[in-house]
Structure formats: structure tokens, C-alpha cells
Motif scaffolding. Structure first.
Motif, PDB file in Angstrom:
ATOM      1  N   VAL A   3     -27.364   5.914 -27.813  1.00 54.70           N
ATOM      2  CA  VAL A   3     -26.502   7.233 -26.793  1.00 54.70           C
ATOM      3  C   VAL A   3     -25.046   6.695 -26.241  1.00 54.70           C
ATOM      4  O   VAL A   3     -25.538   5.487 -25.638  1.00 54.70           O
ATOM      5  CB  VAL A   3     -27.144   8.218 -25.814  1.00 54.70           C
ATOM      6  CG1 VAL A   3     -26.159   9.007 -25.225  1.00 54.70           C
ATOM      7  CG2 VAL A   3     -28.376   8.818 -26.309  1.00 54.70           C
ATOM      8  N   LEU A   5     -22.795   5.907 -23.084  1.00 55.03           N
ATOM      9  CA  LEU A   5     -22.440   6.307 -21.966  1.00 55.03           C
ATOM     10  C   LEU A   5     -20.909   5.596 -20.907  1.00 55.03           C
ATOM     11  O   LEU A   5     -20.571   4.648 -21.207  1.00 55.03           O
ATOM     12  CB  LEU A   5     -23.437   6.309 -20.499  1.00 55.03           C
ATOM     13  CG  LEU A   5     -24.645   6.998 -20.928  1.00 55.03           C
ATOM     14  CD1 LEU A   5     -25.600   6.920 -19.928  1.00 55.03           C
ATOM     15  CD2 LEU A   5     -24.103   8.268 -20.669  1.00 55.03           C
ATOM     16  N   VAL A 108     -29.211   3.086 -25.060  1.00 52.20           N
ATOM     17  CA  VAL A 108     -28.469   4.166 -24.295  1.00 52.20           C
ATOM     18  C   VAL A 108     -27.267   3.072 -24.249  1.00 52.20           C
ATOM     19  O   VAL A 108     -28.450   1.829 -24.123  1.00 52.20           O
ATOM     20  CB  VAL A 108     -29.007   4.785 -22.987  1.00 52.20           C
ATOM     21  CG1 VAL A 108     -27.515   4.790 -22.180  1.00 52.20           C
ATOM     22  CG2 VAL A 108     -29.588   5.459 -23.332  1.00 52.20           C
ATOM     23  N   LYS A 204     -23.262  15.571 -18.895  1.00 53.14           N
ATOM     24  CA  LYS A 204     -23.699  14.604 -19.735  1.00 53.14           C
ATOM     25  C   LYS A 204     -24.666  13.718 -18.750  1.00 53.14           C
ATOM     26  O   LYS A 204     -25.536  12.881 -19.758  1.00 53.14           O
ATOM     27  CB  LYS A 204     -23.068  13.390 -19.839  1.00 53.14           C
ATOM     28  CG  LYS A 204     -21.503  14.447 -20.503  1.00 53.14           C
ATOM     29  CD  LYS A 204     -20.357  13.308 -21.062  1.00 53.14           C
ATOM     30  CE  LYS A 204     -19.326  14.195 -21.531  1.00 53.14           C
ATOM     31  NZ  LYS A 204     -17.783  12.845 -21.510  1.00 53.14           N
ATOM     32  N   THR A 208     -28.755  13.410 -20.699  1.00 51.23           N
ATOM     33  CA  THR A 208     -29.290  11.665 -21.163  1.00 51.23           C
ATOM     34  C   THR A 208     -30.196  11.864 -20.520  1.00 51.23           C
ATOM     35  O   THR A 208     -31.431  11.192 -21.300  1.00 51.23           O
ATOM     36  CB  THR A 208     -27.994  10.618 -20.800  1.00 51.23           C
ATOM     37  OG1 THR A 208     -27.153  11.361 -21.198  1.00 51.23           O
ATOM     38  CG2 THR A 208     -28.383   9.030 -21.015  1.00 51.23           C
TER      39      THR A 208
END
Length: 252
Positions: A3, A5, A108, A204, A208
């Protein structure tokens, strides 16, 4: 799954009394580019007025220059805790349990203008540098674009890109079947869709956090859509663009 960010301009102060070590950061192929940006940023910080102009700061933000001046010796904390703001407030990383934080460290990454990609658990200092900051000896977009794109192309498995368009330009994800770019939209009574700003970031962050708490095994965009529906999120397929990851829309 990875993921991606975006960062935040606002950062939490403090941390552990351990100085930044580039060797302690994830994605070691970015060490060279990181060192160059750090050198340019620290050098510019010696001239407060020049740094204020480069960062587009007002008189009340002079402390941001001090942050950059102290980069080599500042305390550090995990990236997922360092950033604040709407997305990170919704994510609320400090309240995650140990298993969720371990999962975040593996799955992440945050895209920083200063460090490139960093893992959620990577120890970083507070700093101020944005995608559009102007350093005298270095342009951020061409500096980061190829190295970050190469890192993402080498990553196997599903990539869920939650970055802003501005940070995508600093390192696009590969255009392949297991890579998706997610937009947040609202749908009005007439069925028209529009992009969101504040709620874009909040949505978002919530998505997450849900991924970190559930820790699902997701290998394809279809897996992500199916999991999202069960978790209470609506994901719709978005536009297809040549040489770009498939788009999805998170309906807020």
C-alpha cells in the motif's frame, strides 16, 4: 501487497534519541538518491531565507527551517507515526496493536520527497520538503522518478496506490494487472461523481487502517474489491488509461 501512502506536510515532533541512518531504511537501492536530497536540503537550510523561499513558507513557519537544519542529529520515529494530518489521524497508527504494526512495516510504504519510499516502520526525523519544493542543485521529479519506478516495478504482488497525483509523478507504479490507483469520489443525487479533498484523505486513512487490522491475503484487484465490500467500503472500477495502473474509485 504493498500500500503506497502520500506523506503529509505536518509531522509529529520528538522520537527516539537515535539519529537518522540511511542504512536503516527500506528499499536500499534508494540510498544514493536519498543522500543527494539530504545533502541539498541540509545545505540550503544554512540560509534560512533561501530555505523559506524554496519551501514556500510564511514567517510563522520558520521552525520548519530549523527542522531541516537539524536533520543529521534529530530524533527519529517510525514513518507511520511521524506524519500527522487528516489521512494519518484517520489511520491513527499509535493505537494499532503490535500485529497490525508489524504488518504495516511489511506492507505499507510512504512516499517522501526527502527520502523517496520509506517503509511504515522506518525511523525518520521530522523534516519539511514537498513534491514541489525547489532545491538549487536538484529537481525532485527527475531525481526520484526513475529510481522509485524501478523499485515498484521490482515489487511482486498487488500494489494499491493511494498517493496523490503529484507524488505519482515522482515515481509511477507499474502499469500491470496487479497494480491499481485509487481515487476517492462522492456521488450526488444525479449520479454524478466528483473528487473529494478532505474526505479523500480521511477515506484513505480509514481504508488503510482496516487493511492493517484485517490483514487479508490479497493478490489481485478483484481480491481487493471483494474484501472491501465485506469490510464496508465501496470500490468501483474506474477509467483505463494507457501505460497507467488500473483505476479504482472509493466511494465516500
Amino acid at each position: 501487497m504493498l500500500v503506497l501512502l502520500p506523506p503529509s506536510e505536518t509531522k509529529r515532533d520528538g522520537g527516539d534519541p537515535v539519529a537518522l541512518s540511511l542504512d536503516a531504511l527500506s528499499f536500499p537501492s534508494l540510498r544514493g538518491p536519498r543522500a543527494e536530497v539530504l545533502r541539498e536540503t541540509s545545505g540550503l537550510a544554512a540560509d534560512g531565507d533561501a530555505m523559506m523561499k524554496a519551501l514556500k513558507l510564511g514567517p510563522r513557519q520558520a521552525a520548519e527551517v530549523d527542522r531541516n537544519r537539524r536533520l543529521p542529529t534529530s530524533p527519529t520515529m517510525p514513518a507511520i507515526d511521524r506524519y500527522t494530518g487528516v489521512l494519518y489521524d484517520a489511520l491513527d497508527a499509535p493505537s494499532l496493536d503490535g500485529a497490525a504494526r508489524e504488518y504495516a512495516a511489511e506492507h505499507v510504504a510512504v512516499h517522501s520527497a526527502l527520502f523517496g519510499l520509506v517503509g511504515a516502520g522506518d525511523p525518520i526525523p521530522a523534516y519539511r520538503l514537498s513534491h514541489d519544493s525547489r532545491l538549487p542543485g536538484l529537481r525532485l521529479k527527475p531525481h526520484w522518478r526513475d529510481p522509485i519506478s524501478a523499485v515498484l516495478a521490482e515489487r511482486s504482488g498487488l500494489i494499491v496506490d493511494l498517493r496523490s497525483e503529484a507524488y505519482v509523478e515522482l515515481g509511477p507504479a507499474p502499469a500491470r494487472s496487479d497494480s491499481v490507483f485509487l481515487r476517492v469520489v462522492s456521488i450526488d443525487d444525479g449520479g454524478r461523481r466528483r473528487a473529494l479533498n478532505h474526505f479523500n484523505k480521511r477515506s484513505k486513512g480509514l481504508l488503510t487502517r482496516a487493511l492493517l487490522e484485517a490483514r487479508p491475503t490479497l493478490e489481485t484487484p478483484d481480491d481487493l474489491m471483494a474484501w472491501s465490500a465485506d469490510a464496508g467500503f465501496r470500490l468501483d472500477l474506474g477509467a483505463e488509461r494507457p501505460s497507467r495502473p488500473r483505476e479504482m474509485e472509493l466511494v465516500a
